[in-house]
Design a protein around this motif. Structure first.
Motif, PDB file in Angstrom:
ATOM      1  N   GLU A  77       6.717   4.108   1.632  1.00  0.00           N
ATOM      2  CA  GLU A  77       6.830   5.500   1.812  1.00  0.00           C
ATOM      3  C   GLU A  77       7.875   6.194   0.976  1.00  0.00           C
ATOM      4  N   ASN A  78       7.373   7.335   0.408  1.00  0.00           N
ATOM      5  CA  ASN A  78       8.119   8.060  -0.562  1.00  0.00           C
ATOM      6  C   ASN A  78       9.074   9.116   0.075  1.00  0.00           C
ATOM      7  N   ARG A  79       8.448   9.796   0.935  1.00  0.00           N
ATOM      8  CA  ARG A  79       8.919  10.920   1.514  1.00  0.00           C
ATOM      9  C   ARG A  79       9.480  11.065   2.861  1.00  0.00           C
TER      10      ARG A  79
ATOM     11  N   VAL B 152       3.664  -5.872  -6.111  1.00  0.00           N
ATOM     12  CA  VAL B 152       3.111  -4.749  -6.956  1.00  0.00           C
ATOM     13  C   VAL B 152       2.857  -3.724  -5.722  1.00  0.00           C
ATOM     14  N   ARG B 153       2.893  -2.258  -5.973  1.00  0.00           N
ATOM     15  CA  ARG B 153       2.995  -1.329  -5.268  1.00  0.00           C
ATOM     16  C   ARG B 153       1.617  -0.395  -5.779  1.00  0.00           C
ATOM     17  N   LEU B 154       0.769  -0.565  -4.838  1.00  0.00           N
ATOM     18  CA  LEU B 154      -0.396   0.439  -5.363  1.00  0.00           C
ATOM     19  C   LEU B 154      -0.776   1.367  -4.517  1.00  0.00           C
ATOM     20  N   GLY B 155      -1.027   2.586  -5.029  1.00  0.00           N
ATOM     21  CA  GLY B 155      -1.527   3.725  -4.490  1.00  0.00           C
ATOM     22  C   GLY B 155      -2.988   4.052  -4.937  1.00  0.00           C
ATOM     23  N   THR B 156      -2.859   4.753  -5.832  1.00  0.00           N
ATOM     24  CA  THR B 156      -4.260   5.202  -6.556  1.00  0.00           C
ATOM     25  C   THR B 156      -5.109   4.165  -6.582  1.00  0.00           C
ATOM     26  N   ALA B 157      -4.951   2.943  -7.002  1.00  0.00           N
ATOM     27  CA  ALA B 157      -5.887   1.688  -7.124  1.00  0.00           C
ATOM     28  C   ALA B 157      -6.883   1.482  -5.854  1.00  0.00           C
TER      29      ALA B 157
ATOM     30  N   LEU C 220      15.442  -6.117  -7.338  1.00  0.00           N
ATOM     31  CA  LEU C 220      15.169  -5.059  -7.969  1.00  0.00           C
ATOM     32  C   LEU C 220      13.976  -4.352  -7.837  1.00  0.00           C
ATOM     33  N   MET C 221      14.021  -3.102  -8.082  1.00  0.00           N
ATOM     34  CA  MET C 221      12.799  -2.241  -8.165  1.00  0.00           C
ATOM     35  C   MET C 221      12.822  -1.406  -9.295  1.00  0.00           C
ATOM     36  N   THR C 222      11.660  -1.362  -9.944  1.00  0.00           N
ATOM     37  CA  THR C 222      11.679  -0.275 -11.063  1.00  0.00           C
ATOM     38  C   THR C 222      10.116   0.420 -11.224  1.00  0.00           C
ATOM     39  N   ILE C 223      10.185   1.587 -11.806  1.00  0.00           N
ATOM     40  CA  ILE C 223       9.008   2.327 -12.260  1.00  0.00           C
ATOM     41  C   ILE C 223       9.113   2.534 -13.856  1.00  0.00           C
ATOM     42  N   PRO C 224       8.732   1.914 -14.483  1.00  0.00           N
ATOM     43  CA  PRO C 224       8.637   1.855 -16.018  1.00  0.00           C
ATOM     44  C   PRO C 224       8.148   2.971 -16.713  1.00  0.00           C
TER      45      PRO C 224
ATOM     46  N   ALA D   1      -7.672   8.676  -6.317  1.00  0.00           N
ATOM     47  CA  ALA D   1      -6.826   9.814  -6.821  1.00  0.00           C
ATOM     48  C   ALA D   1      -5.979  10.739  -5.562  1.00  0.00           C
ATOM     49  N   ARG D   2      -4.899  10.756  -5.782  1.00  0.00           N
ATOM     50  CA  ARG D   2      -4.190  11.709  -4.938  1.00  0.00           C
ATOM     51  C   ARG D   2      -4.724  13.318  -5.227  1.00  0.00           C
ATOM     52  N   ASN D   3      -4.460  13.914  -4.155  1.00  0.00           N
ATOM     53  CA  ASN D   3      -5.057  15.551  -4.501  1.00  0.00           C
ATOM     54  C   ASN D   3      -3.972  16.333  -5.163  1.00  0.00           C
TER      55      ASN D   3
ATOM     56  N   ALA E 171       0.959  -1.188   0.088  1.00  0.00           N
ATOM     57  CA  ALA E 171      -0.090   0.070  -0.264  1.00  0.00           C
ATOM     58  C   ALA E 171       0.867   1.147   0.063  1.00  0.00           C
ATOM     59  N   VAL E 172       0.713   1.950  -0.972  1.00  0.00           N
ATOM     60  CA  VAL E 172       1.567   3.394  -1.042  1.00  0.00           C
ATOM     61  C   VAL E 172       0.802   4.353  -0.583  1.00  0.00           C
ATOM     62  N   THR E 173       1.529   4.963   0.407  1.00  0.00           N
ATOM     63  CA  THR E 173       0.668   5.856   1.122  1.00  0.00           C
ATOM     64  C   THR E 173       0.900   7.465   1.049  1.00  0.00           C
ATOM     65  N   LYS E 174       1.799   7.718  -0.015  1.00  0.00           N
ATOM     66  CA  LYS E 174       1.818   9.220  -0.123  1.00  0.00           C
ATOM     67  C   LYS E 174       0.677  10.063  -0.401  1.00  0.00           C
ATOM     68  N   THR E 175       0.526  11.054   0.578  1.00  0.00           N
ATOM     69  CA  THR E 175      -0.511  11.979   0.659  1.00  0.00           C
ATOM     70  C   THR E 175      -1.874  11.430   1.196  1.00  0.00           C
TER      71      THR E 175
ATOM     72  N   GLY F  34       5.194  -3.045 -10.998  1.00  0.00           N
ATOM     73  CA  GLY F  34       3.633  -2.680 -11.325  1.00  0.00           C
ATOM     74  C   GLY F  34       3.134  -1.954 -10.191  1.00  0.00           C
ATOM     75  N   MET F  35       2.400  -0.997 -10.718  1.00  0.00           N
ATOM     76  CA  MET F  35       1.535  -0.059  -9.943  1.00  0.00           C
ATOM     77  C   MET F  35       0.174   0.110 -10.451  1.00  0.00           C
ATOM     78  N   SER F  36      -0.505   1.102  -9.961  1.00  0.00           N
ATOM     79  CA  SER F  36      -2.091   1.048 -10.206  1.00  0.00           C
ATOM     80  C   SER F  36      -2.291   0.913 -11.813  1.00  0.00           C
ATOM     81  N   SER F  37      -1.703   1.451 -12.804  1.00  0.00           N
ATOM     82  CA  SER F  37      -1.952   1.339 -13.964  1.00  0.00           C
ATOM     83  C   SER F  37      -1.665   0.053 -14.713  1.00  0.00           C
TER      84      SER F  37
ATOM     85  N   PHE G 225      10.784   1.856   2.503  1.00  0.00           N
ATOM     86  CA  PHE G 225      11.019   3.153   1.829  1.00  0.00           C
ATOM     87  C   PHE G 225      11.032   2.904   0.386  1.00  0.00           C
ATOM     88  N   ILE G 226      10.441   3.754  -0.490  1.00  0.00           N
ATOM     89  CA  ILE G 226      10.240   3.636  -2.065  1.00  0.00           C
ATOM     90  C   ILE G 226      10.727   4.895  -2.778  1.00  0.00           C
ATOM     91  N   GLY G 227      10.778   5.938  -2.107  1.00  0.00           N
ATOM     92  CA  GLY G 227      11.245   7.301  -2.692  1.00  0.00           C
ATOM     93  C   GLY G 227      12.580   7.587  -2.792  1.00  0.00           C
TER      94      GLY G 227
HETATM   95  C1  LIG Z   1       3.473   6.539  -6.199  1.00  0.00           C
HETATM   96  C2  LIG Z   1       4.192   5.305  -6.080  1.00  0.00           C
HETATM   97  C3  LIG Z   1       3.703   4.177  -6.398  1.00  0.00           C
HETATM   98  C4  LIG Z   1       2.137   3.904  -6.638  1.00  0.00           C
HETATM   99  O1  LIG Z   1       1.780   4.830  -7.657  1.00  0.00           O
HETATM  100  P1  LIG Z   1       0.098   4.717  -8.076  1.00  0.00           P
HETATM  101  O2  LIG Z   1       0.122   4.720  -9.618  1.00  0.00           O
HETATM  102  O3  LIG Z   1      -0.523   5.402  -7.576  1.00  0.00           O
HETATM  103  O4  LIG Z   1      -0.401   3.067  -7.728  1.00  0.00           O
HETATM  104  C5  LIG Z   1       4.575   2.958  -6.581  1.00  0.00           C
HETATM  105  N1  LIG Z   1       5.705   2.976  -6.564  1.00  0.00           N
HETATM  106  C6  LIG Z   1       6.359   4.164  -6.095  1.00  0.00           C
HETATM  107  C7  LIG Z   1       8.054   4.177  -6.126  1.00  0.00           C
HETATM  108  C8  LIG Z   1       5.684   5.366  -6.124  1.00  0.00           C
HETATM  109  O5  LIG Z   1       6.336   6.477  -5.996  1.00  0.00           O
END
Ligand SMILES: *Cc1c(COP(=O)(O)O)cnc(C)c1O
Length: 232
Positions: free
Chosen positions: A60-62, A218-223, A163-167, A227-229, A37-41, A202-205, A81-83
């Motif tokens: 946690e990102n920040r 998988v790391r999910l925030g908005t899903a 390994l971790m990635t945001i493609p 939506a974040r503010n 569960a990605v918690t930012k905001t 893998g993220m929400s989309s 920590f993921i930020g």
């Molecule tokens: C924000 C974030 C996510 C989640 O993003 P969503 O698209 O909201 O699921 C996953 N990983 C990292 C590193 C992020 O910063």
């Protein structure tokens, strides 16, 4: 029953359904794929509700935001920590996280290791890969990854776990496939003193797609939270 977190309950149902379906499609029914569960905001009460529903791993990102919320989190939550992490902030989080997934340079790994050694601990880390070679993202290039990981694995205060990635947002599958190959190569010939077990992507989309390419988390925030503010 009145449930002020009904939106999250609905999201959780959908996520669980989608994950099961994706696992079946990928022939991975029996695999344990973790969901973070990605918690930012997101306010701590909403995060705590997700924890109570079984989403016990938080991302946690920040540093600043995390420090302001962490006392409010229920105690059974586990934190990664993921930020992007500045080395002068390591000391604020190292005691509270079980893994740092966003190690984007050997320099940062050295700083984490030095701090961990000072506290008599070994910190689990993932190396972040900038798989799309995007200027806006940090991380190891695929070319620099191998040597970087072997160097990091020598450090006494960190244990390299994967390994971790945001493609790039478009074409996730192409990049997921590249990541899967990098991960499999590493597992086949891992650095000494490493524990290459986790591919975090893998993220929400695109999380259901990541399942097909061997993701272990998988790391999910908005899903999960909606939506974040504001965008981060
Ligand atoms: C924000 C974030 C996510 C989640 O993003 P969503 O698209 O909201 O699921 C996953 N990983 C990292 C590193 C992020 O910063």
């Amino acid at each position: 029953m009145n449930n002020e977190f009904e939106d999250i309950s609905e999201n959780i149902k959908r996520i669980r359904f989608n994950m099961e379906e994706a696992k079946v499609r990928a022939g991975r029914e029996s695999d344990d794929i973790k969901i973070m569960a990605v918690t930012k905001t997101v306010p701590a009460e909403r995060v705590n509700f997700a924890v109570s529903q079984g989403f016990e791993l938080l991302g946690e990102n920040r540093v600043q935001e995390f420090l302001s919320k962490k006392e409010q989190y229920v105690k059974n939550a586990e934190i990664n920590f993921i930020g992007h992490l500045q080395s002068n902030k390591i000391k604020y989080i190292i005691d509270s996280v079980t893994m740092i997934q966003s190690v984007d340079s050997t320099e940062l790994a050295k700083e984490i290791s030095a701090r961990a050694v000072k506290q008599g601990r070994v910190t689990d880390i993932l190396c972040e890969v900038n798989i799309g070679g995007e200027a806006s993202k940090s991380g190891f290039s695929p070319e620099a990854l191998h040597d970087g990981m072997f160097e990091i694995a020598e450090l006494p205060g960190v244990r390299v776990c994967g390994l971790m990635t945001i493609p790039p947002p478009s074409d996730s599958c192409v990049y997921f496939e590249k990541m899967q190959r990098l991960f499999e190569d590493l597992k086949a010939a891992p650095p000494k003193n490493s524990a290459i077990t986790l591919l975090s992507m893998g993220m929400s989309s695109d999380y259901t797609k990541a399942v097909k390419f061997g993701t272990g988390m998988v790391r999910l925030g908005t899903a999960l939270f909606g939506a974040r503010n504001y965008s981060v």
